[in-house]
Design an enzyme around this catalytic site. Structure first.
Site, PDB file in Angstrom:
ATOM      1  N   THR B  99     -15.526  -0.697 -40.749  1.00 27.24           N
ATOM      2  CA  THR B  99     -16.745  -0.436 -39.981  1.00 27.24           C
ATOM      3  C   THR B  99     -16.384   0.473 -38.799  1.00 27.24           C
ATOM      4  O   THR B  99     -15.210   0.801 -38.577  1.00 27.24           O
ATOM      5  CB  THR B  99     -17.339  -1.730 -39.397  1.00 27.24           C
ATOM      6  OG1 THR B  99     -16.520  -2.161 -38.287  1.00 27.24           O
ATOM      7  CG2 THR B  99     -17.378  -2.831 -40.434  1.00 27.24           C
ATOM      8  N   ASP B 229     -16.892  11.941 -30.158  1.00 23.17           N
ATOM      9  CA  ASP B 229     -16.009  11.620 -31.277  1.00 23.17           C
ATOM     10  C   ASP B 229     -14.618  12.215 -31.047  1.00 23.17           C
ATOM     11  O   ASP B 229     -13.589  11.550 -31.230  1.00 23.17           O
ATOM     12  CB  ASP B 229     -16.633  12.163 -32.574  1.00 23.17           C
ATOM     13  CG  ASP B 229     -15.679  12.071 -33.747  1.00 23.17           C
ATOM     14  OD1 ASP B 229     -15.426  10.952 -34.207  1.00 23.17           O
ATOM     15  OD2 ASP B 229     -15.182  13.129 -34.194  1.00 23.17           O
ATOM     16  N   LYS B 233     -10.765  10.386 -30.158  1.00 23.49           N
ATOM     17  CA  LYS B 233      -9.490  10.656 -30.829  1.00 23.49           C
ATOM     18  C   LYS B 233      -8.420  11.086 -29.818  1.00 23.49           C
ATOM     19  O   LYS B 233      -7.267  10.675 -29.909  1.00 23.49           O
ATOM     20  CB  LYS B 233      -9.685  11.736 -31.902  1.00 23.49           C
ATOM     21  CG  LYS B 233     -10.529  11.223 -33.058  1.00 23.49           C
ATOM     22  CD  LYS B 233     -11.014  12.337 -33.969  1.00 23.49           C
ATOM     23  CE  LYS B 233     -11.923  11.785 -35.069  1.00 23.49           C
ATOM     24  NZ  LYS B 233     -12.676  12.841 -35.759  1.00 23.49           N
TER      25      LYS B 233
END
Lengths: 371, 371
Positions: B99, B229, B233
């Site tokens: 998920t 996003d 990272k």
């Protein structure tokens, strides 16, 4: 990470890679011993060069290895005695083979069967006869056996994560279609200089001389130009991809040593006569240029066809292999999952520090498994 | 490889990545069970989607998971009950979190402390608060703790070996100087199409629409264009490189959502109004072109300076970041050992199969450690 409390390390080879490894080992040992949750103590119980050995009957840890090796009058132990010494160590042993010696490589199955793990950049163990390959992995715990572990990341592309990546692709069920790349720092430098993407470049013989002067070639440049080094690396990758490659001479390997110069008595004679063949190399360059391409020395494995080959090929100037710089290696994995855009790994594929890094990384993998 | 005889696997999430993982898991389980020297049996003891769960009180292995999930009327277990169910399993358990759920991520320390290992592509666990990061690795056996193992290769660059490589560089004692790259398949596609190296390219708003139509963006493209996003990272990589990054909003992140459009009620309204800003984007393109460069959306970590940033930058057309194709990711590690020519990893950084591959690879790592 629960590492084993104490692990004994034996190092053969104290040349360029060996010295860098020993320095990395000191740092690693110091870091691991300071772990608060689960300290690990690495003891260097043997260190040998081609001429000398340092080791103690009571397995006392060697400190100040440089001085100790220099002061030693003991010749290296013959391999059977080395095995005997290591087997009797009071704990788990990892043998670090920083040589490129075939005899040492041939004895890996023996060491592994006795529970000794091996980490090494020695290509000869994995690119020699297919029988040796089988014997090694039949004995190893990370093969079909119950002995020690064996890792050899630095046998291809030095510290670049080439072998670990290929293994993971295979183990997770991807289908390898093609592996292609520039696997030699020397060949990379030679062709990036001989035919840069933006034009120019020198005569081939002159670039060979420059590469030798910069220390990018073996003492005798013919040992790079014959393609055997690249063929050894391709043998290893092809085997990992599932092909039963008999030896590095069992598939087509293009040598850049002109037939007429094969009989040269010395590397110097060879270098002196190489300019006679510059016109031929320039012709290759012009042909490629006409197609908007450049010439590069590459190796490739076509897995479905079972074909391995090493030699000159032409690449579009926008191809990642054409755009390589300096003496970098590049390795592209074409697989079912990655489709037309391959997984690419690129960077220095030679040099003491980065080669030693692959060995140190392998040692860490073994330490985690030995817990 | 001596793997444990039986390991219990629980999988949460049955979307794009989840489905690919389950298929890879079937193949892996079948391969491992057929090993002649040391077979391992993987039992799927729980599978849950956002709406349903399949699990048996007697820990019976789930076969035909697709049909079983479809037929299930059981709602997913609340997290504390899930933990209780897994802890009582008669053997080692690996929880696979496919998920991107924050609540599941927040409970990792709890699972790990109970000896349950975790493999996951869920970025939120490793890019949320620094406290959660610390709690996870204080609990994990591959951190400072004695609990389960945790691996998250696919949280950056999907199946590309980015995290494992960074960890190895750090653990073997290299000095990370800079990490730089294109970390988003969406951003890669957008800018490779908006300003290709060889000239041309469309209007920015048109490229966003194309990317959405091709399924390269989130359902609402603003979720890509806000840069979060990529920031997540970079947070993960910076922390692995030793920086205490508080959160993905604690450093400069350039959003490509124009201020004037921040209040748009829907993604559709946003897309309809985005062409108003094409002139501004074209101006950036022209500026870069004048310098012989192209614009790309990149993230970077400057380790010695402790700086992390995400946003638009200009690159020489010969730079590997400029030459990227399609929706590929590229990650360059500049380190002491690799010098000016970085270690580069490149390839698809998104997609179900390659993301699942990273998770399956992590599962294999845990299996080897659990032996």
């Amino acid at each position: 990470m629960p590492l084993p409390r104490q692990v004994f390390v034996a190092v053969i080879g104290a040349g360029g890679v060996g010295k860098c490894f020993l320095s990395q080992l000191s740092q690693l040992a110091s870091n691991l011993s300071r772990s608060q949750s689960s300290p690990t103590y690495l003891s260097l119980i043997l260190l040998s060069s081609s001429k000398k050995s340092v080791h103690h009957a009571d397995y006392k840890s060697i400190t100040h290895w440089e001085e100790a090796l220099q002061a030693s009058n003991t010749p290296p132990l013959p391999l059977p005695q080395l095995a005997e010494y290591l087997v009797k160590a009071p704990g788990k042993v990892v043998l670090v083979d920083n040589t490129s010696n075939q005899d040492v490589a041939d004895s890996y199955p023996l060491f592994l069967k006795k529970g000794i793990s091996i980490v090494t950049p020695n290509k000869k163990a994995f690119s020699g006869s297919y029988q040796l390959w089988t014997d090694i992995f039949d004995a190893a715990a990370n093969g079909n056996g119950t002995g020690g572990y064996v890792y050899h990341e630095s046998s291809v592309g030095a510290g670049l994560p080439v072998i670990s990546t290929l293994k993971e692709l295979v183990e997770t069920g991807d289908e390898i279609r093609k592996i292609e790349g520039v696997f030699s720092g020397t060949m990379s430098f030679l062709f990036n200089s001989f035919q840069p993407v933006n034009g120019g470049g020198g005569k081939f013989s002159a670039e060979v001389k420059t590469a030798k002067e910069k220390g990018y070639t073996e003492p005798d440049p013919r040992d790079d130009l014959n393609g055997l080094d690249v063929a050894r690396k391709l043998t290893i990758l092809a085997r990992l991809a599932g092909l039963k490659v008999e030896s590095p001479t069992s598939f087509p390997v293009q040598s850049l040593i002109p037939k007429e110069l094969e009989a040269c008595a010395s590397g110097d004679e060879f270098l002196a006569r190489l300019p006679e063949f510059d016109d031929k190399m320039d012709e290759l360059k012009r042909e490629a240029e006409k197609e908007g391409k450049v010439v590069r020395f590459v190796g490739s494995v076509d897995v479905p066809k079972g074909e391995v080959k090493v030699g000159l090929e032409k690449f579009d100037k926008s191809h990642p292999i054409a755009a390589l710089k300096g003496s970098d290696n590049i390795i592209a994995f074409y697989t079912k999952r990655y489709g037309d855009n391959p997984l690419i790994i690129q960077g220095a594929g030679a040099g003491g520090e980065v080669t030693a890094m692959g060995v140190t990384g392998d040692l860490l993998k073994v330490l985690k498994l030995l817990h």
